[in-house]
Write a protein that holds these residues in place. Structure first.
Motif, short mmCIF file in Angstrom:
data_model
loop_
_atom_site.label_atom_id
_atom_site.label_comp_id
_atom_site.label_asym_id
_atom_site.label_seq_id
_atom_site.Cartn_x
_atom_site.Cartn_y
_atom_site.Cartn_z
N GLU A 1 -12.78 -21.70 4.01
CA GLU A 1 -13.35 -20.68 3.13
C GLU A 1 -13.75 -19.44 3.92
O GLU A 1 -13.66 -18.32 3.40
N LEU A 2 -14.17 -19.63 5.17
CA LEU A 2 -14.53 -18.50 6.02
C LEU A 2 -13.32 -17.62 6.31
O LEU A 2 -13.41 -16.40 6.35
N LEU A 3 -12.16 -18.25 6.46
CA LEU A 3 -10.91 -17.52 6.68
C LEU A 3 -10.58 -16.67 5.45
O LEU A 3 -10.17 -15.52 5.56
N ALA A 4 -10.75 -17.27 4.26
CA ALA A 4 -10.49 -16.55 3.02
C ALA A 4 -11.48 -15.41 2.84
O ALA A 4 -11.12 -14.32 2.38
N PHE A 5 -12.72 -15.66 3.24
CA PHE A 5 -13.76 -14.64 3.15
C PHE A 5 -13.42 -13.46 4.07
O PHE A 5 -13.54 -12.30 3.68
N GLY A 6 -12.97 -13.78 5.28
CA GLY A 6 -12.59 -12.73 6.23
C GLY A 6 -11.39 -11.93 5.74
O GLY A 6 -11.34 -10.71 5.90
N LEU A 7 -10.42 -12.62 5.15
CA LEU A 7 -9.22 -11.96 4.63
C LEU A 7 -9.58 -10.97 3.53
O LEU A 7 -9.10 -9.82 3.52
N SER A 8 -10.43 -11.38 2.63
CA SER A 8 -10.81 -10.52 1.51
C SER A 8 -11.74 -9.40 1.96
O SER A 8 -11.67 -8.27 1.45
N ALA A 9 -12.63 -9.68 2.94
CA ALA A 9 -13.54 -8.65 3.44
C ALA A 9 -12.75 -7.54 4.11
O ALA A 9 -13.04 -6.35 3.95
N GLY A 10 -11.71 -7.91 4.86
CA GLY A 10 -10.87 -6.93 5.52
C GLY A 10 -10.04 -6.13 4.53
O GLY A 10 -9.73 -4.95 4.75
N PHE A 11 -9.68 -6.76 3.41
CA PHE A 11 -8.86 -6.11 2.38
C PHE A 11 -9.61 -4.94 1.74
O PHE A 11 -9.01 -4.02 1.18
N ALA A 12 -10.95 -4.98 1.86
CA ALA A 12 -11.77 -3.92 1.28
C ALA A 12 -11.49 -2.58 1.96
O ALA A 12 -11.63 -1.51 1.35
N THR A 13 -11.07 -2.63 3.22
CA THR A 13 -10.80 -1.39 3.97
C THR A 13 -9.67 -0.57 3.35
O THR A 13 -9.87 0.61 3.02
N PRO A 14 -8.46 -1.15 3.16
CA PRO A 14 -7.39 -0.35 2.55
C PRO A 14 -7.68 0.02 1.10
O PRO A 14 -7.26 1.08 0.64
N VAL A 15 -8.41 -0.84 0.39
CA VAL A 15 -8.75 -0.55 -1.02
C VAL A 15 -9.63 0.69 -1.09
O VAL A 15 -9.36 1.64 -1.84
N PHE A 16 -10.69 0.70 -0.29
CA PHE A 16 -11.64 1.82 -0.31
C PHE A 16 -11.00 3.11 0.21
O PHE A 16 -11.13 4.17 -0.41
N LEU A 17 -10.30 3.01 1.34
CA LEU A 17 -9.70 4.20 1.94
C LEU A 17 -8.56 4.76 1.07
O LEU A 17 -8.39 5.97 0.98
N SER A 18 -7.78 3.87 0.45
CA SER A 18 -6.68 4.32 -0.42
C SER A 18 -7.22 5.13 -1.59
O SER A 18 -6.68 6.19 -1.94
N PHE A 19 -8.28 4.61 -2.20
CA PHE A 19 -8.90 5.31 -3.33
C PHE A 19 -9.45 6.66 -2.87
O PHE A 19 -9.29 7.68 -3.55
N SER A 20 -10.09 6.67 -1.71
CA SER A 20 -10.71 7.89 -1.19
C SER A 20 -9.67 8.97 -0.90
O SER A 20 -9.83 10.13 -1.30
#
Length: 210
Positions: A145-164
């Protein structure tokens, strides 16, 4: 597992609110050049996932050593200052009577610059390590679950920057060249300030221990 992914993404997006020098650098690239150059966010994403992987692997423990942490702190600060000075010089050299700006696209250069700026702060591993430690306890996460958490936490970077960068690219057509030049200088000042602030903090911590 889907709940863990959502928690990780939410955590990552919340952390993105703490806008740092990399965000301003990417925003400046899109403002000064083109939306294509905004793909430099891939460099930021790659480095984030690299540091997340190292944090999960426990490398963050090594960087907790005071001497290593201090050396990396100085290096990352110097890189930020150098980038800031380089940008400031470019702004001063590019100003002309008509206040024209160079909007030629150079994705490779933008990608490499974003990569170097992002990876210049390896202490980010400590940041992610502390986040994972806190969340693993709070959510009672297993290793999977920690691996999945890390994967999704990192995914926030392209999501936020793409929108910006999408918003910035829409608004840039109504922004005058003078404003772009001022924005460039502002980003340069921010990078230099971050670097100096880090060095001062390291020196102060050292002085307090004497």
């Amino acid at each position: 597992m889907s709940k863990v992914f959502i928690k990780g993404l939410t955590t990552g997006l919340i952390l993105q609110i703490a806008i740092g020098p990399v965000f301003f650098f990417i925003a400046n690239i899109v403002l000064q050049k083109s939306l294509v150059d905004g793909l430099a966010i891939l460099a930021v994403t790659i480095v984030d996932y690299l540091y997340i992987t190292l944090a999960i692997a426990g490398i963050g423990k090594l960087l907790e050593r005071k001497k290593v942490k201090k050396i990396l702190g100085y290096i990352s600060s110097i890189v930020l200052i150098c980038f800031g000075v380089y940008m400031a010089v470019n702004v001063l050299n590019s100003i002309n009577i008509n206040m024209e700006i160079n909007q030629s696209s150079n994705l490779i250069n933008s990608f490499i610059s974003a990569f170097i700026l992002t990876i210049s702060s390896p202490l980010t591993i400590l940041f992610w390590t502390s986040i994972f430690a806190a969340r693993s306890v709070e959510y009672s996460l297993t290793k999977k679950e920690l691996l999945a958490f890390g994967l999704s936490a990192g995914f926030a970077t392209p999501v936020f920057l793409s929108f910006s960068i999408f918003i910035i690219s829409i608004l840039k057509s109504s922004i005058s060249p003078l404003v772009v030049q001022l924005a460039n200088m502002l980003v340069a000042i921010i990078l230099i300030s971050y670097g100096i602030k880090r060095i001062v903090k390291i020196i102060k911590n050292k002085s307090n221990k004497i």
